[in-house]
Design an enzyme around this catalytic site. Structure first.
Site, mmCIF file in Angstrom:
data_model
loop_
_atom_site.group_PDB
_atom_site.id
_atom_site.type_symbol
_atom_site.label_atom_id
_atom_site.label_comp_id
_atom_site.label_asym_id
_atom_site.label_seq_id
_atom_site.Cartn_x
_atom_site.Cartn_y
_atom_site.Cartn_z
ATOM 1 N N PHE A 230 0.853 -1.196 0.000
ATOM 2 C CA PHE A 230 0.000 0.000 0.000
ATOM 3 C C PHE A 230 0.894 1.253 0.000
ATOM 4 C CE2 PHE A 230 -1.937 -3.406 2.517
ATOM 5 C CZ PHE A 230 -3.131 -3.619 1.845
ATOM 6 N N SER A 253 -2.336 -1.110 -5.532
ATOM 7 C CA SER A 253 -3.248 -1.541 -6.603
ATOM 8 C C SER A 253 -3.475 -0.436 -7.628
ATOM 9 C CB SER A 253 -4.582 -1.991 -6.000
ATOM 10 O OG SER A 253 -5.127 -0.938 -5.242
ATOM 11 N N CYS A 339 -5.550 3.082 9.901
ATOM 12 C CA CYS A 339 -5.896 4.509 9.985
ATOM 13 C C CYS A 339 -7.411 4.683 10.083
ATOM 14 C CB CYS A 339 -5.330 5.278 8.802
ATOM 15 S SG CYS A 339 -5.928 4.703 7.220
HETATM 16 N N1 SAH Z 1 1.680 4.105 3.017
HETATM 17 C C1 SAH Z 1 1.276 5.269 2.269
HETATM 18 C C2 SAH Z 1 -0.207 5.571 2.403
HETATM 19 C C3 SAH Z 1 -1.124 4.442 2.021
HETATM 20 S S1 SAH Z 1 -2.711 4.940 1.502
HETATM 21 C C4 SAH Z 1 2.126 6.464 2.676
HETATM 22 O O1 SAH Z 1 2.962 6.362 3.575
HETATM 23 O O2 SAH Z 1 1.956 7.514 2.076
HETATM 24 C C5 SAH Z 1 -3.424 3.452 0.993
HETATM 25 C C6 SAH Z 1 -3.018 2.976 -0.395
HETATM 26 O O3 SAH Z 1 -3.544 1.663 -0.534
HETATM 27 C C7 SAH Z 1 -3.574 3.769 -1.568
HETATM 28 O O4 SAH Z 1 -2.525 4.258 -2.349
HETATM 29 C C8 SAH Z 1 -4.430 2.764 -2.364
HETATM 30 O O5 SAH Z 1 -4.290 2.907 -3.769
HETATM 31 C C9 SAH Z 1 -3.856 1.457 -1.913
HETATM 32 N N2 SAH Z 1 -4.774 0.288 -1.986
HETATM 33 C C10 SAH Z 1 -6.094 0.246 -1.700
HETATM 34 N N3 SAH Z 1 -6.557 -1.011 -1.804
HETATM 35 C C11 SAH Z 1 -5.519 -1.796 -2.164
HETATM 36 C C12 SAH Z 1 -5.358 -3.184 -2.420
HETATM 37 N N4 SAH Z 1 -6.387 -4.016 -2.313
HETATM 38 N N5 SAH Z 1 -4.143 -3.639 -2.742
HETATM 39 C C13 SAH Z 1 -3.094 -2.794 -2.848
HETATM 40 N N6 SAH Z 1 -3.175 -1.476 -2.615
HETATM 41 C C14 SAH Z 1 -4.376 -0.967 -2.279
#
Ligand code: SAH
Length: 395
Positions: A230, A253, A339
């Site tokens: 993520f 994703s 979060c």
């Molecule tokens: N760790 C990041 C913030 C994460 S926000 C930082 O430090 O800035 C959450 C992210 O999860 C988003 O970018 C979103 O696109 C992604 N996401 C959502 N569902 C997902 C999934 N099923 N698999 C992979 N990524 C996903």
């Protein structure tokens, strides 16, 4: 002046303890008829005693409190309130360092006595987000007050509320500079550079709230193969690289997020072959993954946006963490976060505990993490606590 809103008898109790929300069910009547959405109203007890001033809105939260004292909510008022927020950031060392490179949250809604308002600062640009119609109505006052109280450090104010304003308000698209204008989209955090996508990015374009946790990760990255799940803008990935990781894999994703991550890695470590990024679903990636990592970061989006979704969300956290436990090398480290505001620290810890038990691994807690000091929690509004994390040592 402001319309008078009378509460039902006894409904002032939470306000006497400075809780900043009034639910629609607590409202008895409003003198002079229903206000416009976003209008300031005077809140009185059933006996006519003044108790608060706040923004009126259609919805379950009818009033978001701005002040527990009688005042005029004018430019002066906004300056006073924002000055307090700015001074706090300065006193804790995140603002006003003078190099024009500060990245921090200047206003954190209820945590700063400004329900419905979020302001993140990237160098000389403040990105402002209204989550209530009242804050939308006040946006020009807020923007000029921001510039005024920042001692010249903020020159541009970008308003980014297209996705955060309540649907009912029908206020039209509202993204753009209110003050100034800048093409410089690079923010600096602890000496690392990040492109910020004000226009289309999630939240204000960057997750400022993980700054301290990213620094902690940097300390653990040396000599380790790191998986950043993520990854969004690749924040954790870039810190891991500076920390001396042998390899960093970033997964999200969204292909846009992966493009951003690649761009940010390139900005800091041009041509560095240690990094690879994958646009893939987290569960798919974990299921298919053959190599083992020494350090995994799980920072998923909020699994529960409201209370009804809590049980499902906890199951989701358990499933995700169990997967990570089953795939991490012995002696590995897991940074795992939630979060979701409705998931408490104890809820989250229990979900991760269940995951650990399912995996049968020996797991110890090294750190308990939370949101940083520039995302303060109003002690009268515990709902403001949202980010929690655990750093685990997995044998
Ligand atoms: N760790 C990041 C913030 C994460 S926000 C930082 O430090 O800035 C959450 C992210 O999860 C988003 O970018 C979103 O696109 C992604 N996401 C959502 N569902 C997902 C999934 N099923 N698999 C992979 N990524 C996903």
């Amino acid at each position: 002046m402001y319309k008078n809103l009378y509460l039902k008898r006894g409904k002032e109790e939470s306000l006497k303890r400075f809780h900043p929300w009034i639910f629609s069910g607590a409202v008895q009547r409003i003198e002079g008829g229903e206000p416009e959405e976003g209008e300031v109203v005077r809140v009185l007890t059933a006996d006519g005693e003044f108790i608060a001033l706040g923004h009126w809105q259609i919805g379950s939260i009818a009033v978001r409190v701005l002040d527990f004292e009688e005042s005029d909510i004018n430019l002066d008022w906004w300056e006073r309130r924002l000055r307090v927020a700015y001074e706090m950031r300065r006193s804790i060392g995140v603002a006003g360092r003078g190099d024009g490179q500060d990245t921090y949250r200047l206003v954190h809604g209820e945590g700063d006595g400004l329900p419905g308002l979020v302001v993140d600062v990237y160098g000389r640009t403040a990105v402002m987000q209204a989550h209530s119609v009242g804050m939308h109505v006040a946006r020009h006052d807020v923007a000029s007050a921001l510039v005024k109280v920042s001692e010249g450090t903020i020159e541009n104010v970008y308003y980014k509320s297209e996705t955060t304003l309540p649907f009912k308000a029908e206020l039209g698209p509202e993204n753009g500079f209110i003050i100034g204008g800048s093409r410089d989209d690079v923010a600096v955090e602890n000496g690392l550079k990040f492109h910020i996508d004000w226009l289309k990015g999630q939240k204000t374009g960057f997750f400022v709230d993980q700054r301290d946790n990213r620094s902690l990760l940097e300390r653990y990255a040396r000599g380790r193969a790191v998986l950043n799940m993520f990854c969004y803008t690749g924040g954790f990935s870039v810190y891991a690289m500076r920390g001396g990781a042998t390899l960093v894999h970033s997964v999200d994703s969204s292909s846009k997020a992966i493009d951003l991550t690649r761009a940010n890695v390139e900005l800091n470590f041009p041509g560095d072959a240690r990094h690879e990024a994958f646009a893939e679903d987290a569960f798919k990636f974990l299921n298919a993954m053959e190599r083992r990592y020494d350090l995994i970061i799980l920072d998923p989006p909020a699994f529960a946006k409201h209370k009804d979704a809590l049980r499902q969300a906890l199951k989701g956290y358990t499933r995700l963490n169990a997967k990570a436990f089953s795939k991490i090398k012995p002696g590995g480290i897991l940074f795992t976060f939630s979060c979701s505001q409705v998931v408490s620290k104890d809820n989250f810890r229990m979900a991760v505990f269940t995951a650990a038990a399912q995996s049968g691994r020996r797991v110890r807690i090294l750190h308990q993490l939370h949101q940083p000091a520039d995302h303060p929690i109003n002690i009268y509004h515990p709902e403001g606590e949202y980010l929690k994390g655990l750093v685990l040592y997995v044998e």
